[in-house]
Design a protein around this motif. Structure first.
Motif, PDB file in Angstrom:
ATOM      1  N   VAL A  34       0.848  -1.201   0.000  1.00  0.00           N
ATOM      2  CA  VAL A  34       0.000   0.000   0.000  1.00  0.00           C
ATOM      3  C   VAL A  34       0.877   1.243   0.000  1.00  0.00           C
ATOM      4  O   VAL A  34       1.799   1.371   0.818  1.00  0.00           O
ATOM      5  CB  VAL A  34      -0.932   0.007   1.228  1.00  0.00           C
ATOM      6  CG1 VAL A  34      -1.725   1.307   1.307  1.00  0.00           C
ATOM      7  CG2 VAL A  34      -1.871  -1.194   1.175  1.00  0.00           C
ATOM      8  N   ARG A  35       0.599   2.137  -0.913  1.00  0.00           N
ATOM      9  CA  ARG A  35       1.334   3.395  -1.006  1.00  0.00           C
ATOM     10  C   ARG A  35       0.637   4.440  -0.146  1.00  0.00           C
ATOM     11  O   ARG A  35      -0.545   4.714  -0.331  1.00  0.00           O
ATOM     12  CB  ARG A  35       1.382   3.857  -2.457  1.00  0.00           C
ATOM     13  CG  ARG A  35       2.137   5.171  -2.664  1.00  0.00           C
ATOM     14  CD  ARG A  35       2.194   5.536  -4.138  1.00  0.00           C
ATOM     15  NE  ARG A  35       3.114   6.625  -4.385  1.00  0.00           N
ATOM     16  CZ  ARG A  35       3.945   6.694  -5.419  1.00  0.00           C
ATOM     17  NH1 ARG A  35       3.968   5.729  -6.317  1.00  0.00           N
ATOM     18  NH2 ARG A  35       4.745   7.727  -5.579  1.00  0.00           N
ATOM     19  N   TYR A  36       1.377   5.038   0.780  1.00  0.00           N
ATOM     20  CA  TYR A  36       0.843   6.136   1.580  1.00  0.00           C
ATOM     21  C   TYR A  36       1.847   7.273   1.562  1.00  0.00           C
ATOM     22  O   TYR A  36       3.039   7.065   1.841  1.00  0.00           O
ATOM     23  CB  TYR A  36       0.574   5.721   3.027  1.00  0.00           C
ATOM     24  CG  TYR A  36       0.296   6.922   3.903  1.00  0.00           C
ATOM     25  CD1 TYR A  36      -0.921   7.584   3.805  1.00  0.00           C
ATOM     26  CD2 TYR A  36       1.264   7.430   4.764  1.00  0.00           C
ATOM     27  CE1 TYR A  36      -1.173   8.725   4.568  1.00  0.00           C
ATOM     28  CE2 TYR A  36       1.020   8.560   5.518  1.00  0.00           C
ATOM     29  CZ  TYR A  36      -0.192   9.200   5.415  1.00  0.00           C
ATOM     30  OH  TYR A  36      -0.430  10.336   6.146  1.00  0.00           O
ATOM     31  N   GLU A  37       1.382   8.457   1.214  1.00  0.00           N
ATOM     32  CA  GLU A  37       2.234   9.632   1.263  1.00  0.00           C
ATOM     33  C   GLU A  37       1.375  10.866   1.467  1.00  0.00           C
ATOM     34  O   GLU A  37       0.151  10.819   1.288  1.00  0.00           O
ATOM     35  CB  GLU A  37       3.081   9.764  -0.009  1.00  0.00           C
ATOM     36  CG  GLU A  37       2.297   9.904  -1.293  1.00  0.00           C
ATOM     37  CD  GLU A  37       3.190   9.830  -2.524  1.00  0.00           C
ATOM     38  OE1 GLU A  37       3.937   8.843  -2.653  1.00  0.00           O
ATOM     39  OE2 GLU A  37       3.148  10.761  -3.349  1.00  0.00           O
ATOM     40  N   GLN A  38       2.034  11.945   1.870  1.00  0.00           N
ATOM     41  CA  GLN A  38       1.336  13.207   2.059  1.00  0.00           C
ATOM     42  C   GLN A  38       1.868  14.233   1.073  1.00  0.00           C
ATOM     43  O   GLN A  38       3.079  14.345   0.879  1.00  0.00           O
ATOM     44  CB  GLN A  38       1.513  13.709   3.495  1.00  0.00           C
ATOM     45  CG  GLN A  38       0.802  12.828   4.518  1.00  0.00           C
ATOM     46  CD  GLN A  38       0.918  13.364   5.926  1.00  0.00           C
ATOM     47  OE1 GLN A  38       1.985  13.776   6.367  1.00  0.00           O
ATOM     48  NE2 GLN A  38      -0.189  13.373   6.657  1.00  0.00           N
TER      49      GLN A  38
END
Length: 199
Positions: A34-38
């Motif tokens: 899962v890709r998570y970034e802000q």
């Protein structure tokens, strides 16, 4: 600010993980693919901004992600409370569409929250990970991942959607009742607001 809560798939009786630290969230989700970034939040973009405004504001980030992932279609989806008498009907229909566990067999589900919030529940390896996303959060759920999404009983969000396939958003529903065992958006959001007010 994002919140990640992880429980056993049997139910929320025991909490495996609860964190609002972006680095911890990214580290916990990365092994799941899962890709998570802000992304930087553009405060001058209205919550209900039209597509052209959103694309203009987030052009560099959109271009970067397209170059990295090879997306062919990008659009903007928004739903906000209004005086429209049809809003309750539209909101209920939109919420119910993806409230049951499903997969996307032909594409990843990649969303960036321009405004508002929603929760992705990822059912992977015997656990359920509830990812409460708010403006500035991008989440990429790999194709084939069992999950569901809850936008609450009064949806209020604008999101950029990324696709490799034009109809990649179509879900294949598992028929499992698992979603009913876990706290919904309204419950989690209310608790999260209380925690932040107390901090």
């Amino acid at each position: 600010m994002t919140l990640l809560t992880t429980w056993p798939e049997s139910g929320p009786g025991t909490t495996v993980r609860r964190t609002s630290e972006p680095a911890e969230i990214a580290a916990a989700l990365a092994p799941l693919g899962v890709r998570y970034e802000q992304w930087p939040v553009r405060e001058d973009v209205a919550a209900d901004a039209d597509s052209a405004t959103v694309f203009a504001a987030y052009g560099p980030e959109i271009d970067r992600l397209n170059a990295e992932e090879g997306f062919t279609t990008v659009d903007v989806l928004g739903l906000h409370p209004s005086d429209d008498p049809e809003y309750p009907v539209k909101a209920k229909a939109a919420r119910e569409k993806f409230l049951q566990e499903h997969t996307h067999d032909d594409d990843d589900e990649v969303r960036f929250f321009v405004a508002g919030s929603g929760i992705f529940y990822l059912h992977v390896n015997g656990e359920v990970h509830a990812v409460f996303c708010e403006k500035g959060d991008l989440l990429g759920v790999p194709r084939g991942t069992t999950h569901w999404f809850d936008m609450g009983t009064s949806p209020a969000f604008t999101a950029i959607r990324f696709f490799h396939e034009e109809d990649g958003w179509i879900g294949s529903f598992t028929g499992s009742p698992i979603a009913g065992r876990f706290p919904d958006y309204d419950t989690i959001a209310a608790g999260y607001e209380q925690d932040r007010a107390a901090a």
